[in-house]
Design a protein around this motif. Structure first.
Motif, mmCIF file in Angstrom:
data_model
loop_
_atom_site.group_PDB
_atom_site.id
_atom_site.type_symbol
_atom_site.label_atom_id
_atom_site.label_comp_id
_atom_site.label_asym_id
_atom_site.label_seq_id
_atom_site.Cartn_x
_atom_site.Cartn_y
_atom_site.Cartn_z
ATOM 1 N N ILE A 13 13.120 20.702 -2.171
ATOM 2 C CA ILE A 13 12.748 21.584 -1.055
ATOM 3 C C ILE A 13 13.631 21.303 0.155
ATOM 4 N N ILE A 14 13.834 20.027 0.489
ATOM 5 C CA ILE A 14 14.684 19.685 1.636
ATOM 6 C C ILE A 14 16.108 20.170 1.403
ATOM 7 N N ASP A 15 16.646 19.943 0.213
ATOM 8 C CA ASP A 15 18.015 20.389 -0.088
ATOM 9 C C ASP A 15 18.147 21.898 0.081
ATOM 10 N N ARG A 16 17.187 22.640 -0.435
ATOM 11 C CA ARG A 16 17.237 24.104 -0.318
ATOM 12 C C ARG A 16 17.083 24.543 1.130
ATOM 13 N N THR A 17 16.177 23.900 1.858
ATOM 14 C CA THR A 17 15.975 24.250 3.259
ATOM 15 C C THR A 17 17.252 24.006 4.059
ATOM 16 N N ASN A 18 17.898 22.874 3.846
ATOM 17 C CA ASN A 18 19.158 22.590 4.538
ATOM 18 C C ASN A 18 20.247 23.585 4.165
ATOM 19 N N THR A 19 20.294 23.974 2.906
ATOM 20 C CA THR A 19 21.292 24.953 2.466
ATOM 21 C C THR A 19 21.058 26.305 3.123
ATOM 22 N N SER A 112 15.474 16.552 8.919
ATOM 23 C CA SER A 112 14.892 17.433 7.908
ATOM 24 C C SER A 112 13.774 16.690 7.213
ATOM 25 N N ARG A 113 12.736 17.428 6.827
ATOM 26 C CA ARG A 113 11.597 16.777 6.177
ATOM 27 C C ARG A 113 10.774 17.783 5.405
ATOM 28 N N THR A 114 9.871 17.241 4.578
ATOM 29 C CA THR A 114 8.838 18.058 3.958
ATOM 30 C C THR A 114 7.507 17.679 4.595
ATOM 31 N N ASP A 115 6.547 18.560 4.420
ATOM 32 C CA ASP A 115 5.231 18.373 5.012
ATOM 33 C C ASP A 115 4.224 19.009 4.064
ATOM 34 N N GLY A 116 3.049 18.443 4.017
ATOM 35 C CA GLY A 116 1.981 19.097 3.294
ATOM 36 C C GLY A 116 1.516 18.342 2.072
ATOM 37 N N PRO A 117 0.513 18.923 1.497
ATOM 38 C CA PRO A 117 -0.038 20.242 1.772
ATOM 39 C C PRO A 117 -0.704 20.324 3.156
ATOM 40 N N SER A 127 5.833 22.428 2.702
ATOM 41 C CA SER A 127 6.884 23.054 3.497
ATOM 42 C C SER A 127 8.094 22.149 3.660
ATOM 43 N N GLY A 128 9.228 22.771 3.917
ATOM 44 C CA GLY A 128 10.442 22.055 4.270
ATOM 45 C C GLY A 128 10.933 22.559 5.606
ATOM 46 N N TYR A 129 11.483 21.656 6.419
ATOM 47 C CA TYR A 129 12.001 22.018 7.735
ATOM 48 C C TYR A 129 13.403 21.453 7.902
ATOM 49 N N ALA A 130 14.291 22.275 8.442
ATOM 50 C CA ALA A 130 15.657 21.854 8.737
ATOM 51 C C ALA A 130 15.973 22.225 10.181
ATOM 52 N N PRO A 131 16.523 21.291 10.945
ATOM 53 C CA PRO A 131 16.848 21.596 12.338
ATOM 54 C C PRO A 131 18.058 22.526 12.442
ATOM 55 N N ILE A 132 18.045 23.353 13.463
ATOM 56 C CA ILE A 132 19.204 24.169 13.820
ATOM 57 C C ILE A 132 19.677 23.631 15.171
ATOM 58 N N ARG A 133 20.914 23.194 15.235
ATOM 59 C CA ARG A 133 21.452 22.556 16.445
ATOM 60 C C ARG A 133 22.486 23.455 17.134
ATOM 61 N N ASN A 134 22.545 23.343 18.459
ATOM 62 C CA ASN A 134 23.594 24.033 19.206
ATOM 63 C C ASN A 134 24.869 23.191 19.171
ATOM 64 N N GLU A 135 25.912 23.660 19.849
ATOM 65 C CA GLU A 135 27.198 22.951 19.831
ATOM 66 C C GLU A 135 27.097 21.549 20.420
ATOM 67 N N ALA A 136 26.143 21.329 21.325
ATOM 68 C CA ALA A 136 25.955 20.018 21.952
ATOM 69 C C ALA A 136 25.122 19.078 21.074
ATOM 70 N N GLY A 137 24.643 19.577 19.916
ATOM 71 C CA GLY A 137 23.870 18.754 19.002
ATOM 72 C C GLY A 137 22.379 18.757 19.258
ATOM 73 N N LEU A 142 14.201 25.556 14.259
ATOM 74 C CA LEU A 142 14.173 24.997 12.913
ATOM 75 C C LEU A 142 14.004 26.121 11.922
ATOM 76 N N LEU A 143 14.538 25.878 10.740
ATOM 77 C CA LEU A 143 14.330 26.793 9.631
ATOM 78 C C LEU A 143 13.248 26.165 8.769
ATOM 79 N N GLY A 144 12.230 26.946 8.456
ATOM 80 C CA GLY A 144 11.147 26.458 7.618
ATOM 81 C C GLY A 144 11.006 27.280 6.352
ATOM 82 N N VAL A 145 10.572 26.621 5.300
ATOM 83 C CA VAL A 145 10.224 27.306 4.052
ATOM 84 C C VAL A 145 8.853 26.807 3.620
ATOM 85 N N ASP A 146 8.055 27.710 3.105
ATOM 86 C CA ASP A 146 6.722 27.370 2.612
ATOM 87 C C ASP A 146 6.611 27.743 1.140
ATOM 88 N N ALA A 147 6.203 26.774 0.348
ATOM 89 C CA ALA A 147 5.900 27.009 -1.065
ATOM 90 C C ALA A 147 4.393 26.809 -1.239
#
Length: 159
Positions: A13-19, A112-117, A127-137, A142-147
């Motif tokens: 889940i984390i790998d897919r969320t990051n992708t 990035s992490r998973t959470d749940g149930p 769920s999986g969560y991946a951070p979205i960062r600006n140019e300054a880091g 965040l991008l989230g996915v729920d299974a």
């Protein structure tokens, strides 16, 4: 065996969320305000189409979404993978007041992490969560996915 299978599924889940997060254009994301005004923006439609298309080829994922955090530290939706006619659609700016703590953790620490149930108004999820960062880091979203948690647990038991 259950814990090993669970760990493997969570890593997946984390790998897919990051992708999926890599497909998010920072330029388009920063054009969004997290309000209904976004509905008329090309950047919103572009991001919406990405999430819709990714969900179509990932049938085991129920929701994909981009979330931001407002000045009151409440999470809100920028865009989700639901058609606007769906009863599960979250319009831009909809508050996610029951957001799991893992989402806040990702916004804070950028990991990035998973959470749940965990449960919310839409169901029970792993769920999986991946951070979205600006140019300054800095983490700006965040991008989230729920299974569905039931499927996740069933897969752990039957594997």
């Amino acid at each position: 065996m259950y814990h090993k299978t669970d760990s493997t599924q969570r890593t997946h889940i984390i790998d897919r969320t990051n992708t999926i997060a890599q497909a998010i254009s920072l330029e388009y994301l920063t054009e969004l305000s997290g309000t209904e005004e976004d509905l008329s923006k090309r950047s919103y439609m572009h991001l919406k189409n990405i999430l819709l298309n990714v969900r179509k080829v990932n049938r085991d994922i129920r929701f994909i979404y981009l979330v931001g955090q407002n000045s009151s530290n409440t999470l809100f939706f920028y865009v989700d993978s639901e058609e606007s006619t769906s009863e599960d659609y979250s319009p831009p700016g909809q508050l996610y007041e029951e957001a799991p703590i893992g989402m806040y953790d990702t916004m804070r620490d950028g990991l990035s992490r998973t959470d749940g149930p965990t449960s919310d108004r839409w169901g029970v999820w792993v769920s999986g969560y991946a951070p979205i960062r600006n140019e300054a880091g800095q983490v700006i979203a965040l991008l989230g996915v729920d299974a569905p948690a039931q499927e996740h647990i069933y897969n752990n038991i039957t594997s």
